[in-house]
Design a protein around this motif. Structure first.
Motif, PDB file in Angstrom:
ATOM      1  N   SER A  71       0.839  -1.238   0.502  1.00  0.00           N
ATOM      2  CA  SER A  71      -0.159  -0.116   0.064  1.00  0.00           C
ATOM      3  C   SER A  71       0.959   1.545  -0.223  1.00  0.00           C
ATOM      4  CB  SER A  71      -1.117   0.330   1.432  1.00  0.00           C
ATOM      5  OG  SER A  71      -2.306  -0.707   1.155  1.00  0.00           O
ATOM      6  N   ARG A  72       2.293   0.941   0.569  1.00  0.00           N
ATOM      7  CA  ARG A  72       2.817   2.570   0.731  1.00  0.00           C
ATOM      8  C   ARG A  72       3.353   2.224  -0.861  1.00  0.00           C
ATOM      9  NH1 ARG A  72       4.818   5.725   3.942  1.00  0.00           N
ATOM     10  NH2 ARG A  72       7.223   6.552   3.711  1.00  0.00           N
ATOM     11  N   ALA A  73       3.805   1.464  -1.253  1.00  0.00           N
ATOM     12  CA  ALA A  73       4.724   1.670  -2.465  1.00  0.00           C
ATOM     13  C   ALA A  73       3.803   2.604  -3.583  1.00  0.00           C
ATOM     14  CB  ALA A  73       4.749   0.472  -2.928  1.00  0.00           C
ATOM     15  N   TRP A  74       1.985   1.948  -3.316  1.00  0.00           N
ATOM     16  CA  TRP A  74       0.880   2.576  -4.355  1.00  0.00           C
ATOM     17  C   TRP A  74       0.968   4.030  -3.882  1.00  0.00           C
ATOM     18  CZ3 TRP A  74      -0.008   1.563  -9.285  1.00  0.00           C
ATOM     19  CH2 TRP A  74      -0.468   0.306  -9.159  1.00  0.00           C
ATOM     20  N   ALA A  75       1.197   4.370  -2.521  1.00  0.00           N
ATOM     21  CA  ALA A  75       1.125   5.468  -2.243  1.00  0.00           C
ATOM     22  C   ALA A  75       1.749   6.245  -2.609  1.00  0.00           C
ATOM     23  CB  ALA A  75       1.092   5.652  -0.646  1.00  0.00           C
ATOM     24  N   GLU A  76       3.189   5.983  -2.826  1.00  0.00           N
ATOM     25  CA  GLU A  76       4.216   6.236  -3.034  1.00  0.00           C
ATOM     26  C   GLU A  76       4.517   6.495  -4.859  1.00  0.00           C
ATOM     27  OE1 GLU A  76       8.330   4.657  -2.139  1.00  0.00           O
ATOM     28  OE2 GLU A  76       7.088   4.919   0.360  1.00  0.00           O
ATOM     29  N   LEU A  77       3.745   5.499  -5.522  1.00  0.00           N
ATOM     30  CA  LEU A  77       3.878   5.872  -6.664  1.00  0.00           C
ATOM     31  C   LEU A  77       2.924   6.572  -7.446  1.00  0.00           C
ATOM     32  CD1 LEU A  77       4.821   4.373  -9.410  1.00  0.00           C
ATOM     33  CD2 LEU A  77       2.355   3.375  -9.406  1.00  0.00           C
ATOM     34  N   LEU A  78       1.408   7.377  -7.217  1.00  0.00           N
ATOM     35  CA  LEU A  78       0.643   7.967  -7.261  1.00  0.00           C
ATOM     36  C   LEU A  78       1.165   9.426  -6.360  1.00  0.00           C
ATOM     37  CD1 LEU A  78      -2.079   5.749  -6.718  1.00  0.00           C
ATOM     38  CD2 LEU A  78      -0.995   6.447  -8.799  1.00  0.00           C
ATOM     39  N   LYS A 111       4.465  12.070   5.176  1.00  0.00           N
ATOM     40  CA  LYS A 111       4.662  10.734   5.615  1.00  0.00           C
ATOM     41  C   LYS A 111       4.997   9.755   3.895  1.00  0.00           C
ATOM     42  CE  LYS A 111       0.866   9.636   9.142  1.00  0.00           C
ATOM     43  NZ  LYS A 111      -0.280   9.775   9.181  1.00  0.00           N
ATOM     44  N   VAL A 112       4.620  10.786   3.006  1.00  0.00           N
ATOM     45  CA  VAL A 112       5.120  10.025   1.427  1.00  0.00           C
ATOM     46  C   VAL A 112       5.048  11.395   0.380  1.00  0.00           C
ATOM     47  CG1 VAL A 112       3.673   9.178  -0.366  1.00  0.00           C
ATOM     48  CG2 VAL A 112       2.930   8.299   2.084  1.00  0.00           C
ATOM     49  N   SER A 113       6.475  11.291   0.374  1.00  0.00           N
ATOM     50  CA  SER A 113       7.301  12.447  -0.471  1.00  0.00           C
ATOM     51  C   SER A 113       6.008  13.114  -1.705  1.00  0.00           C
ATOM     52  CB  SER A 113       8.061  11.958  -1.687  1.00  0.00           C
ATOM     53  OG  SER A 113       8.593  12.954  -1.950  1.00  0.00           O
ATOM     54  N   GLY A 150      -1.627  10.284 -14.877  1.00  0.00           N
ATOM     55  CA  GLY A 150      -0.742  10.889 -15.009  1.00  0.00           C
ATOM     56  C   GLY A 150       1.201  10.873 -13.496  1.00  0.00           C
ATOM     57  N   MET A 151       0.290  10.343 -12.463  1.00  0.00           N
ATOM     58  CA  MET A 151       1.883  10.057 -11.924  1.00  0.00           C
ATOM     59  C   MET A 151       1.989   8.491 -11.905  1.00  0.00           C
ATOM     60  SD  MET A 151       2.015  12.624  -9.086  1.00  0.00           S
ATOM     61  CE  MET A 151       1.526  14.072  -9.671  1.00  0.00           C
ATOM     62  N   ALA A 152       1.650   7.827 -12.083  1.00  0.00           N
ATOM     63  CA  ALA A 152       1.514   6.120 -12.452  1.00  0.00           C
ATOM     64  C   ALA A 152       2.554   6.134 -13.786  1.00  0.00           C
ATOM     65  CB  ALA A 152       0.606   5.611 -12.541  1.00  0.00           C
ATOM     66  N   LEU A 153       1.996   6.839 -14.947  1.00  0.00           N
ATOM     67  CA  LEU A 153       2.057   7.162 -16.318  1.00  0.00           C
ATOM     68  C   LEU A 153       4.008   7.406 -16.175  1.00  0.00           C
ATOM     69  CD1 LEU A 153       1.862   5.952 -19.142  1.00  0.00           C
ATOM     70  CD2 LEU A 153       1.157   8.466 -19.628  1.00  0.00           C
ATOM     71  N   ASN A 154       4.390   8.248 -15.336  1.00  0.00           N
ATOM     72  CA  ASN A 154       5.687   9.293 -15.088  1.00  0.00           C
ATOM     73  C   ASN A 154       6.178   8.503 -14.542  1.00  0.00           C
ATOM     74  OD1 ASN A 154       6.887  11.542 -14.233  1.00  0.00           O
ATOM     75  ND2 ASN A 154       7.431  10.763 -12.255  1.00  0.00           N
ATOM     76  N   ILE A 159       6.518  -2.148  -7.434  1.00  0.00           N
ATOM     77  CA  ILE A 159       5.693  -2.611  -8.406  1.00  0.00           C
ATOM     78  C   ILE A 159       6.359  -2.768  -9.127  1.00  0.00           C
ATOM     79  CG2 ILE A 159       3.239  -0.997  -8.542  1.00  0.00           C
ATOM     80  CD1 ILE A 159       3.573   1.005  -6.665  1.00  0.00           C
ATOM     81  N   ARG A 160       5.560  -3.903 -10.443  1.00  0.00           N
ATOM     82  CA  ARG A 160       5.744  -3.762 -11.257  1.00  0.00           C
ATOM     83  C   ARG A 160       5.764  -2.545 -12.670  1.00  0.00           C
ATOM     84  NH1 ARG A 160       3.515  -9.392 -12.060  1.00  0.00           N
ATOM     85  NH2 ARG A 160       1.065  -8.631 -11.327  1.00  0.00           N
ATOM     86  N   PRO A 161       6.228  -2.767 -13.401  1.00  0.00           N
ATOM     87  CA  PRO A 161       6.211  -1.594 -14.427  1.00  0.00           C
ATOM     88  C   PRO A 161       4.324  -2.145 -15.292  1.00  0.00           C
ATOM     89  CG  PRO A 161       8.079  -2.233 -14.650  1.00  0.00           C
ATOM     90  CD  PRO A 161       7.790  -3.386 -14.121  1.00  0.00           C
ATOM     91  N   SER A 162       4.748  -3.025 -15.249  1.00  0.00           N
ATOM     92  CA  SER A 162       3.046  -3.744 -16.319  1.00  0.00           C
ATOM     93  C   SER A 162       2.080  -3.125 -15.235  1.00  0.00           C
ATOM     94  CB  SER A 162       3.396  -5.225 -16.779  1.00  0.00           C
ATOM     95  OG  SER A 162       2.906  -5.718 -15.445  1.00  0.00           O
ATOM     96  N   SER A 163       2.035  -3.093 -14.161  1.00  0.00           N
ATOM     97  CA  SER A 163       1.079  -2.827 -12.925  1.00  0.00           C
ATOM     98  C   SER A 163       0.666  -1.241 -13.297  1.00  0.00           C
ATOM     99  CB  SER A 163       1.399  -3.421 -11.217  1.00  0.00           C
ATOM    100  OG  SER A 163       1.324  -4.644 -11.428  1.00  0.00           O
ATOM    101  N   ALA A 164       1.888  -0.418 -13.448  1.00  0.00           N
ATOM    102  CA  ALA A 164       1.791   0.659 -13.460  1.00  0.00           C
ATOM    103  C   ALA A 164       0.969   1.250 -14.822  1.00  0.00           C
ATOM    104  CB  ALA A 164       2.745   1.836 -12.822  1.00  0.00           C
ATOM    105  N   PHE A 165       1.880   1.105 -15.624  1.00  0.00           N
ATOM    106  CA  PHE A 165       1.173   0.780 -16.814  1.00  0.00           C
ATOM    107  C   PHE A 165      -0.322   0.744 -16.348  1.00  0.00           C
ATOM    108  CE2 PHE A 165       0.077  -0.215 -21.520  1.00  0.00           C
ATOM    109  CZ  PHE A 165       0.607   1.614 -21.912  1.00  0.00           C
ATOM    110  N   THR A 166      -0.786  -0.136 -16.249  1.00  0.00           N
ATOM    111  CA  THR A 166      -2.307  -0.812 -16.493  1.00  0.00           C
ATOM    112  C   THR A 166      -3.308   0.092 -15.459  1.00  0.00           C
ATOM    113  OG1 THR A 166      -1.784  -3.131 -17.049  1.00  0.00           O
ATOM    114  CG2 THR A 166      -3.902  -2.356 -16.379  1.00  0.00           C
ATOM    115  N   ALA A 167      -2.812   0.796 -14.715  1.00  0.00           N
ATOM    116  CA  ALA A 167      -3.053   1.601 -13.691  1.00  0.00           C
ATOM    117  C   ALA A 167      -2.895   2.761 -14.250  1.00  0.00           C
ATOM    118  CB  ALA A 167      -2.319   1.616 -12.243  1.00  0.00           C
ATOM    119  N   ALA A 168      -2.532   3.678 -15.301  1.00  0.00           N
ATOM    120  CA  ALA A 168      -2.152   4.311 -15.951  1.00  0.00           C
ATOM    121  C   ALA A 168      -3.728   4.247 -17.200  1.00  0.00           C
ATOM    122  CB  ALA A 168      -0.946   5.320 -16.776  1.00  0.00           C
TER     123      ALA A 168
END
Length: 324
Positions: free
Chosen positions: A4-11, A320-322, A52-56, A78-87
């Motif tokens: 969950s924290r990883a996704w919070a950081e990604l987004l 908590k998250v940058s 945009g955050m996930a795609l970035n 987080i896998r790159p494919s997951s980030a792209f799918t989320a975007a």
């Protein structure tokens, strides 16, 4: 919790608090009260922003492996494919929500989505990058006006002000990992001073605008002097607007000047990567008081206060998250 924290950081979840103010200030800039369609615009904005955050991070995964190995993708959390799918999914959701708000909203959301993808995949590292990001923020502001009233043109002046701020922040962000030059934060500092003056002055037709000189007012002048770090106070203008509406405008403009100006000043004096990153974070956080000031400038004090209330919440979660 780790995932969950990883996704919070990604987004970059704390940055989400800078988004609702786009649509809200856009709605009142078009001369209307926020309504149910405004909420759809906010939902659309949130989805497109996070897309945009996930795609970035997906587009920058090779660069981040060298410069930011702790980020969710290069660290393997987080896998790159997951980030792209989320975007992709978030983009589709954002456009769908805008379509629910009506054709005018869809007519703005479609180019907004295209701008987000063009920036992340092609324009980010070109001279056009900051302008594309500024266009995206301006379109997001117009999305609120289009969804609420169907007349986005009325919000063009305030969209230009919001876009100018984003242009300054994005220009500084291009050096956040290298630092080394004072010019971008100095330019951002100058832009902040100009924007502070303009939003504190008030829009044509708002209370107090007919005052002779239409000055910024003592509070905003002081904010520019102390927050931006000039070290001097300019003379107070004759006929400053001392009505409640004018006081709210100048107070919010002062908050904007202080939030953006101080870290810009520090980065200009010492353009190291840490201080440049703080300047970017300060510029992002300053988006909220700027949106609130634009709403107050349009004559909607309640909407301005609602937007301003997002600032302390975003600041809390940014610890908590940058945000960058």
């Amino acid at each position: 919790m780790s995932r969950s924290r990883a996704w919070a950081e990604l987004l970059r979840l704390p940055a989400l608090f800078t988004v609702p103010g786009d649509a809200l200030s856009g709605a009142v800039a078009a001369g209307a009260r926020p309504n149910a369609r405004t909420l759809l615009a906010i939902g659309s904005s949130l989805c497109l922003y996070e897309a945009g955050m996930a795609l970035n991070d997906w587009a920058d995964r090779a660069e981040d492996a060298v410069e930011r190995p702790h980020r969710p993708l290069p660290s393997g959390r987080i896998r790159p494919s997951s980030a792209f799918t989320a975007a992709c999914a978030l983009t589709a959701a954002g456009v769908a929500l805008a379509a629910r708000a009506g054709r005018p909203a869809l007519a703005v959301a479609a180019p907004l989505a295209a701008t987000v993808w063009a920036y992340d995949l092609a324009l980010k590292h070109t001279p056009a990058g900051p302008f594309a990001m500024a266009a995206a923020r301006g379109l997001d502001h117009l999305l609120g006006a289009a969804a609420t009233t169907g007349r986005p043109r009325e919000a063009l002046p305030s969209a230009a002000l919001l876009g100018t701020h984003t242009l300054a922040v994005t220009t500084v962000s291009r050096r956040e990992t290298q630092g080394g030059t004072s010019l971008p934060p100095l330019a951002a500092l100058a832009a902040t001073a100009v924007l502070t003056r303009l939003v504190a002055r008030g829009a044509r037709g708002t209370t107090g605008e007919t005052c002779a000189g239409a000055g910024v007012g003592t509070a905003a002048e002081t904010a520019i002097a102390t927050g931006i770090g000039t070290g001097r106070r300019t003379p107070a203008h004759v006929g400053a607007d001392l009505t409640p509406a004018g006081t709210l405008r100048t107070t919010l403009a002062a908050a904007y000047a202080a939030t953006a100006g101080r870290p810009y000043t520090h980065a200009a004096l010492n353009p190291s990567p840490p201080l440049t990153q703080r300047a970017v974070g300060g510029g992002i956080r300053a988006t909220i008081p700027l949106q609130a000031a634009l709403a107050a400038r349009a004559g909607s004090g309640l909407t301005a206060l609602a937007i301003a209330a997002l600032a302390p919440i975003g600041r809390k979660y940014a610890k908590k998250v940058s945000i960058t």
